[in-house]
Scaffold this motif. Structure first.
Motif, PDB file in Angstrom:
ATOM      1  N   SER A  78       7.971   3.636  -8.735  1.00 15.48           N
ATOM      2  CA  SER A  78       6.813   4.083  -7.967  1.00 15.48           C
ATOM      3  C   SER A  78       6.847   3.492  -6.565  1.00 15.48           C
ATOM      4  N   GLY A  79       6.015   4.044  -5.688  1.00 15.80           N
ATOM      5  CA  GLY A  79       5.961   3.532  -4.320  1.00 15.80           C
ATOM      6  C   GLY A  79       7.219   3.846  -3.540  1.00 15.80           C
ATOM      7  N   ASP A  80       7.660   2.890  -2.745  1.00 16.87           N
ATOM      8  CA  ASP A  80       8.873   3.024  -1.943  1.00 16.87           C
ATOM      9  C   ASP A  80       9.975   2.180  -2.561  1.00 16.87           C
ATOM     10  N   ALA A  81      11.169   2.742  -2.641  1.00 15.72           N
ATOM     11  CA  ALA A  81      12.285   2.049  -3.286  1.00 15.72           C
ATOM     12  C   ALA A  81      12.692   0.780  -2.550  1.00 15.72           C
ATOM     13  N   ALA A 111       2.281   1.559  -1.732  1.00 15.41           N
ATOM     14  CA  ALA A 111       0.867   1.417  -2.089  1.00 15.41           C
ATOM     15  C   ALA A 111      -0.024   1.143  -0.885  1.00 15.41           C
ATOM     16  N   SER A 112       0.456   0.334   0.059  1.00 15.17           N
ATOM     17  CA  SER A 112      -0.384   0.003   1.214  1.00 15.17           C
ATOM     18  C   SER A 112      -0.671   1.236   2.065  1.00 15.17           C
ATOM     19  N   ILE A 113       0.324   2.110   2.221  1.00 18.70           N
ATOM     20  CA  ILE A 113       0.139   3.310   3.040  1.00 18.70           C
ATOM     21  C   ILE A 113      -0.777   4.307   2.331  1.00 18.70           C
ATOM     22  N   GLY A 114      -0.520   4.520   1.046  1.00 20.54           N
ATOM     23  CA  GLY A 114      -1.393   5.409   0.283  1.00 20.54           C
ATOM     24  C   GLY A 114      -2.808   4.859   0.193  1.00 20.54           C
ATOM     25  N   GLY A 115      -2.915   3.549  -0.020  1.00 18.89           N
ATOM     26  CA  GLY A 115      -4.227   2.923  -0.105  1.00 18.89           C
ATOM     27  C   GLY A 115      -4.975   2.957   1.212  1.00 18.89           C
ATOM     28  N   ALA A 117      -4.724   5.184   3.568  1.00 19.74           N
ATOM     29  CA  ALA A 117      -5.214   6.545   3.798  1.00 19.74           C
ATOM     30  C   ALA A 117      -6.484   6.812   3.006  1.00 19.74           C
ATOM     31  N   LEU A 118      -6.539   6.267   1.800  1.00 19.50           N
ATOM     32  CA  LEU A 118      -7.729   6.435   0.971  1.00 19.50           C
ATOM     33  C   LEU A 118      -8.922   5.685   1.551  1.00 19.50           C
ATOM     34  N   LEU A 119      -8.669   4.481   2.074  1.00 18.84           N
ATOM     35  CA  LEU A 119      -9.739   3.618   2.576  1.00 18.84           C
ATOM     36  C   LEU A 119     -10.222   4.017   3.965  1.00 18.84           C
ATOM     37  N   GLY A 120      -9.362   4.645   4.755  1.00 18.06           N
ATOM     38  CA  GLY A 120      -9.715   5.005   6.120  1.00 18.06           C
ATOM     39  C   GLY A 120      -8.538   4.812   7.049  1.00 18.06           C
ATOM     40  N   ALA A 121      -8.618   3.807   7.921  1.00  9.86           N
ATOM     41  CA  ALA A 121      -7.518   3.507   8.839  1.00  9.86           C
ATOM     42  C   ALA A 121      -7.470   1.993   9.110  1.00  9.86           C
ATOM     43  N   PRO A 122      -7.190   1.213   8.071  1.00 10.53           N
ATOM     44  CA  PRO A 122      -7.209  -0.249   8.248  1.00 10.53           C
ATOM     45  C   PRO A 122      -5.933  -0.828   8.840  1.00 10.53           C
ATOM     46  N   LEU A 123      -4.883  -0.027   8.990  1.00 15.71           N
ATOM     47  CA  LEU A 123      -3.591  -0.564   9.421  1.00 15.71           C
ATOM     48  C   LEU A 123      -3.223  -0.119  10.834  1.00 15.71           C
ATOM     49  N   MET A 124      -4.218   0.064  11.682  1.00 13.40           N
ATOM     50  CA  MET A 124      -3.957   0.560  13.028  1.00 13.40           C
ATOM     51  C   MET A 124      -3.456  -0.520  13.980  1.00 13.40           C
ATOM     52  N   ASN A 125      -3.518  -1.768  13.542  1.00  9.97           N
ATOM     53  CA  ASN A 125      -2.961  -2.861  14.325  1.00  9.97           C
ATOM     54  C   ASN A 125      -1.966  -3.593  13.432  1.00  9.97           C
ATOM     55  N   ASP A 126      -1.362  -4.662  13.930  1.00  9.74           N
ATOM     56  CA  ASP A 126      -0.306  -5.348  13.177  1.00  9.74           C
ATOM     57  C   ASP A 126      -0.772  -5.766  11.781  1.00  9.74           C
ATOM     58  N   VAL A 155      -3.812  -8.087   9.542  1.00 10.31           N
ATOM     59  CA  VAL A 155      -4.329  -7.371   8.380  1.00 10.31           C
ATOM     60  C   VAL A 155      -3.302  -7.602   7.271  1.00 10.31           C
ATOM     61  N   ILE A 156      -3.770  -7.995   6.098  1.00 10.86           N
ATOM     62  CA  ILE A 156      -2.853  -8.404   5.034  1.00 10.86           C
ATOM     63  C   ILE A 156      -3.000  -7.480   3.828  1.00 10.86           C
ATOM     64  N   CYS A 157      -1.885  -6.893   3.418  1.00 12.29           N
ATOM     65  CA  CYS A 157      -1.846  -6.046   2.224  1.00 12.29           C
ATOM     66  C   CYS A 157      -1.281  -6.870   1.074  1.00 12.29           C
ATOM     67  N   LEU A 158      -2.087  -7.092   0.062  1.00  9.88           N
ATOM     68  CA  LEU A 158      -1.672  -7.899  -1.076  1.00  9.88           C
ATOM     69  C   LEU A 158      -1.193  -7.006  -2.207  1.00  9.88           C
ATOM     70  N   TYR A 159       0.073  -7.178  -2.572  1.00 11.50           N
ATOM     71  CA  TYR A 159       0.657  -6.482  -3.714  1.00 11.50           C
ATOM     72  C   TYR A 159       0.608  -7.403  -4.933  1.00 11.50           C
ATOM     73  N   ASN A 160       0.636  -6.804  -6.133  1.00  7.08           N
ATOM     74  CA  ASN A 160       0.607  -7.572  -7.390  1.00  7.08           C
ATOM     75  C   ASN A 160      -0.481  -8.644  -7.338  1.00  7.08           C
ATOM     76  N   PRO A 161      -1.712  -8.243  -7.021  1.00  4.53           N
ATOM     77  CA  PRO A 161      -2.737  -9.238  -6.707  1.00  4.53           C
ATOM     78  C   PRO A 161      -3.282 -10.023  -7.889  1.00  4.53           C
ATOM     79  N   ARG A 162      -3.315  -9.406  -9.064  1.00  3.55           N
ATOM     80  CA  ARG A 162      -3.958 -10.092 -10.190  1.00  3.55           C
ATOM     81  C   ARG A 162      -3.497  -9.460 -11.498  1.00  3.55           C
ATOM     82  N   SER A 163      -3.097 -10.287 -12.441  1.00  2.77           N
ATOM     83  CA  SER A 163      -2.670  -9.805 -13.759  1.00  2.77           C
ATOM     84  C   SER A 163      -3.157 -10.787 -14.814  1.00  2.77           C
TER      85      SER A 163
END
Length: 241
Positions: A78-81, A111-115, A117-126, A155-163
């Motif tokens: 899933s996501g990007d290889a 996931a960050s790019i798809g997420g 887009a769903l949330l709005g535009a949170p990644l418009m800066n670094d 702006v920080i995208c957290l992957y595998n945040p909680r299990s």
């Protein structure tokens, strides 16, 4: 040919044409059984090789062995290889074994790019990606990266945040961020992006309910200029120090 294919978040509308063609053109499909279900209509009649979680090395090695035999094979995830995916492991194994076969890495929506887009535009800066999984990276290094990214107000995208095995890593990460970011910093949760149970939640560091976060959630923590407008998360393109 050995294809390393990113399927995107999971919905067919977010599967690239190139990824679809790679799967169709492959004789053998290798992947985690859950990923097979995401493209079940594309893999009918093909030889399928799958196993469970945490068996990535075995899957990649099997794909390489099949490709060495001269067959066209696709490793899917899933996501990007190339973002926490199989591309690096495939190339690393080939390097260590001095294997030279044609490899095509096929990108997918991570996931960050798809997420975002769903949330709005949170990644418009670094922004940056940090995985909270310490299976491959020592937790001390993850903490160091959290301090660095937070102090620079990325702006920080957290992957595998909680299990279940790592229930407190997200809280620890947020505690580190609070040393540099306001508790009122906007946070977006994008859950099951591109899948039937897709959901978005916009909150703050202070009010984030950790029980809503699991391994199918990407957590996007804004910078000091991120705000909410009409129910959407937005980080301005410009940044004033």
């Amino acid at each position: 040919m050995l294809y390393v294919v990113g399927l995107g978040p999971g919905g067919h509308e977010q599967l690239s044409y190139e990824a679809k063609e790679a799967i169709i053109n492959s004789e053998v499909i290798v992947g985690y059984v859950t990923y097979m279900k995401l493209v079940k209509d594309l893999v009918k009649g093909k030889e399928l090789v799958h196993n469970g979680m945490r068996q990535e090395v075995e899957r990649c090695q099997k794909a390489i062995d099949i490709a060495v035999e001269g067959k066209d094979v696709a490793v899917i995830s899933s996501g990007d290889a190339g973002v926490y995916g199989m591309a690096g492991l495939i190339l690393e194994l080939m390097h260590k074994q001095n294997i030279d076969i044609p490899v095509k890495v096929v990108p997918g929506i991570t996931a960050s790019i798809g997420g975002a887009a769903l949330l709005g535009a949170p990644l418009m800066n670094d922004f940056c990606h940090i995985s909270l999984s310490d299976l491959m990276t020592p937790w001390e290094m993850i903490e160091k990266r959290l301090h660095a990214a937070s102090s620079a107000d990325f702006v920080i995208c957290l992957y595998n945040p909680r299990s279940k095995g790592r229930p407190h890593h997200l809280k620890t990460a947020l505690d580190i961020m609070k040393q540099y970011k306001s508790e009122d910093t906007v946070v977006g949760l994008a859950k099951d992006v591109g899948r039937p149970k897709e959901e978005m939640i916009i909150t703050t560091i202070k009010d984030l309910d950790e029980t809503l976060v699991d391994m199918t959630t990407v957590v996007i923590v804004g910078n000091k200029e991120t705000y909410v407008s009409n129910g959407r998360m937005l980080t301005p393109r410009g940044y004033s120090l």
